[in-house]
Write an enzyme that holds these catalytic residues in place. Structure first.
Site: not given
Ligand code: EPU
Length: 433
Positions: A22-23, A118, A123-124, A126, A306, A398
Site C-alpha cells: 500500500k505505502n 489514520c 501527524r504534522p 512540517d 504498523d 483501506r
Molecule cells: N513527522 C513530523 N513532521 C513531518 C513528518 C513526520 O513530525 O513533517 C513525525 C510524525 O508525526 C511521526 C514520525 O515523524 O511521529 C514518522 O512519520 P512519517 O512521516 O514517517 O509517517 P507518515 O509518512 O505519515 C507513513 C505511512 C504510515 C506509517 C508511517 C511510519 C503512508 C501513507 N503512511 O506515514 O502507515 O505508519 O509512515 O512507517 O505511507 C499504515 O499503513 O497503517 C500507516 C499508518
C-alpha cells in the site's frame, strides 16, 4: 455498515498470497503524475486508499485504466493540470500529500487538501514543507489546503529532523525534475521509499542512496514512460505471520521479500514461534505456547509501528509480561481498551503498553479505530472463545485486500456482514455454534 463476524479458536493452516505494498503504491501512483508519457504499474493492491488516490488523479486530468482484477494500472498523466486536489474522500487519506511533491515537481505549482489518514496521534507535515521551501517553493496552508509554488526548483542540501517516510518520498518527487543536486540527510529507509525511487529511476530519474543514510538526487529534464511492479506489502505479510502464530497455526505466506520481514521474524522466533524462510515465502508455525518480550517500534530496519497493534494482540496470550513501547506515533494504543474487554490484561503508561499474558480471550463486539488496530482486533477475535464482531471494517479495507477472504482461505471462520442484516448475523451465529 459492514462488520466482520468471527468465530475464534481455529488454527490457521494453508497458503496465502500477499498483495502489493500500500505505502509504495501511494507514492508510485502519485509519482506517475510527474511523467507526460503513459506508465504501467503492476501488483497494485486493490484497496480503498488506492481507489481514492486514483480517482483524485482522474479528477485533475489523468487517464487511468485498471485491469479487471485491479492489479495493473495504466496511467496517462499527459493532460494532468495542477488544479486544486480536493474531494471528500481524498481528505481522508494520507497518501494525498504525495500529489503535492509530484505536481510541484512537474508544474512548479500544487494545491492539495491537507492529508488525513489514520488517527494515531498528531501527524504534522512540517518536514515536507521545509523540504519544498529549501528547493525554492513558497508554501502556504490556507483553508485546509497546502499551496506550493515556485518560479523554479533548485536542488539543495536538506536535513530531516526525523526519518519521515512521507517527507523523504515527497522531497524525492519534488527534486526529481529540479535543477542540480538535492541531498537528503537522515532520510527514511523503509522498503517503500526504495521502491518509489526505483520506479522514478525506471522513468529516467537519477536517485542514488535510498535505503542508506544519504539520498542524492540529480535533477533531470524529463521522465519517460515505464512499466514497473510494486514490491509485496511488508505489513500485510507481517499481519498474516502474527495471525498464524496467534492461532497456533501453520501458514506459508507467499509473494514476500523475507529481508523486509526480518524485524518481525526475529521477534517471533524470540518468543518461540517457528519461522522458515524461502526465496519469496515464509512459513510460520506455532504450537500455541509463546514467551514474552520487550520491543520498541522504530524506523526501518527497526520493528515497524504498523505491526505494533498486531504484536500486542499476539502477546496478550503469551506467557509472562511483555513491554511494548511505541516510538513513532503519539497515540497508537487506542485499541487496547477493546482487547481488555475480551479479557486481555494490558495497561498503557504513556507510550508503553505492559501486557500480562492471559490463558484465553473471549469473543466481544469491538470497534476498529484505525487500519492496523482493526487488523489486531481481528487477530484477537480469531484466537478468542466464541463469536467476535469487529465494527468499522472500512478502516481495514483501506489497507488490506480481501482480508476476510484471505483469512477464510486459511480456514478461519470469518464473514463480512452488514450490521443491519440480522438474518445473516443470526445465520453466522447458528453455524458457529
Ligand atoms: N513527522 C513530523 N513532521 C513531518 C513528518 C513526520 O513530525 O513533517 C513525525 C510524525 O508525526 C511521526 C514520525 O515523524 O511521529 C514518522 O512519520 P512519517 O512521516 O514517517 O509517517 P507518515 O509518512 O505519515 C507513513 C505511512 C504510515 C506509517 C508511517 C511510519 C503512508 C501513507 N503512511 O506515514 O502507515 O505508519 O509512515 O512507517 O505511507 C499504515 O499503513 O497503517 C500507516 C499508518
Amino acid at each position: 455498515m459492514d462488520q466482520y463476524m468471527i468465530k475464534g479458536g481455529v488454527p490457521l493452516r494453508g497458503e496465502v498470497t500477499i498483495s502489493g505494498a500500500k505505502n509504495s503504491a501511494l507514492g508510485i501512483l502519485a509519482a506517475a503524475a510527474l511523467c507526460e508519457e503513459p506508465v504501467t504499474i503492476k501488483n497494485v493492491p486493490e484497496i480503498k486508499d488506492i481507489e481514492v488516490l486514483l480517482r483524485a488523479m482522474e479528477e485533475i486530468g489523468a487517464r487511468v485504466d485498471r485491469s479487471s482484477d485491479g492489479h495493473t494500472v495504466k496511467i496517462n498523466a499527459g493532460r494532468v493540470s495542477p488544479l486544486a486536489v480536493d474531494n471528500e474522500y481524498i481528505r481522508k487519506i494520507r497518501g494525498s500529500y504525495y500529489l503535492i511533491g509530484a505536481l510541484l515537481g512537474r508544474f512548479k505549482k500544487a494545491q492539495v487538501v491537507l492529508p488525513g489518514g489514520c488517527d494515531i496521534g498528531p501527524r504534522p507535515i512540517d518536514q515536507h514543507i521545509k523540504g519544498f521551501m529549501q528547493l525554492g517553493a513558497v508554501v502556504e496552508t490556507k483553508h485546509g489546503m497546502v499551496m506550493a509554488e515556485a518560479e523554479k526548483l533548485v536542488g539543495n542540501h536538506i536535513y530531516l529532523d526525523m526519518a519521515s517516510v512521507g517527507a523523504t518520498i515527497n522531497i524525492m518527487l519534488a527534486a526529481t525534475l529540479a535543477e542540480g543536486q538535492t541531498i537528503i540527510e537522515n532520510p527514511a529507509k523503509e522498503p517503500h521509499v526504495v521502491d518509489v525511487a526505483n520506479f522514478l529511476n525506471s522513468m529516467g530519474a537519477n536517485i542514488k542512496g535510498t535505503g542508506t543514510d544519504v539520498i542524492r538526487i540529480t535533477g533531470v529534464e524529463k521522465l519517460h514512460g515505464s512499466t514497473y511492479s510494486i514490491i509485496p506489502d511488508q505489513i500485510e505479510a507481517g499481519t498474516f505471520m502474527v495471525a498464524a502464530a496467534a492461532t497456533g497455526g501453520d501458514v506459508v505466506i507467499r509473494n514476500v521479500i523475507p529481508k523486509h520481514l526480518e524485524a518481525i521474524t526475529a521477534k517471533l522466533i524470540e518468543i518461540g514461534v517457528g519461522v522458515e524462510e524461502a526465496d519469496d515465502a515464509v512459513r510460520v508455525f506455532s504450537n500455541g505456547r509463546r514467551g514474552n518480550t520487550r520491543l520498541k517500534t522504530l524506523p526501518y530496519p527497526g520493528f515497524p509501528t504498523d505491526m505494533q497493534p498486531q504484536m500486542v494482540a499476539l502477546l496478550t496470550l503469551s506467557e509472562g509480561t511483555s513491554v511494548i513501547t511505541e516510538g513513532i506515533f503519539e497515540n497508537r494504543f487506542k485499541y487496547v481498551d477493546e482487547l481488555v474487554r475480551m479479557g486481555a490484561s494490558i495497561r498503557v503508561e504513556g507510550n508503553t503498553a505492559v501486557i500480562d499474558g492471559v490463558q484465553g480471550l473471549t469473543g466481544a463486539t469491538m470497534s476498529a479505530s484505525d487500519l492496523r488496530a482493526g487488523a489486531a482486533l481481528v487477530i484477537a477475535g480469531l484466537t478468542a472463545e466464541g463469536v467476535s464482531i469487529v465494527e468499522n471494517v472500512s478502516y481495514i479495507e483501506r489497507g488490506y485486500e480481501n482480508f476476510e477472504k484471505k483469512l477464510a482461505g486459511l480456514g478461519a471462520v470469518v464473514k463480512k456482514v452488514d450490521s443491519e442484516d440480522e438474518r445473516a448475523m443470526r445465520k453466522f451465529r447458528l453455524k458457529a455454534v
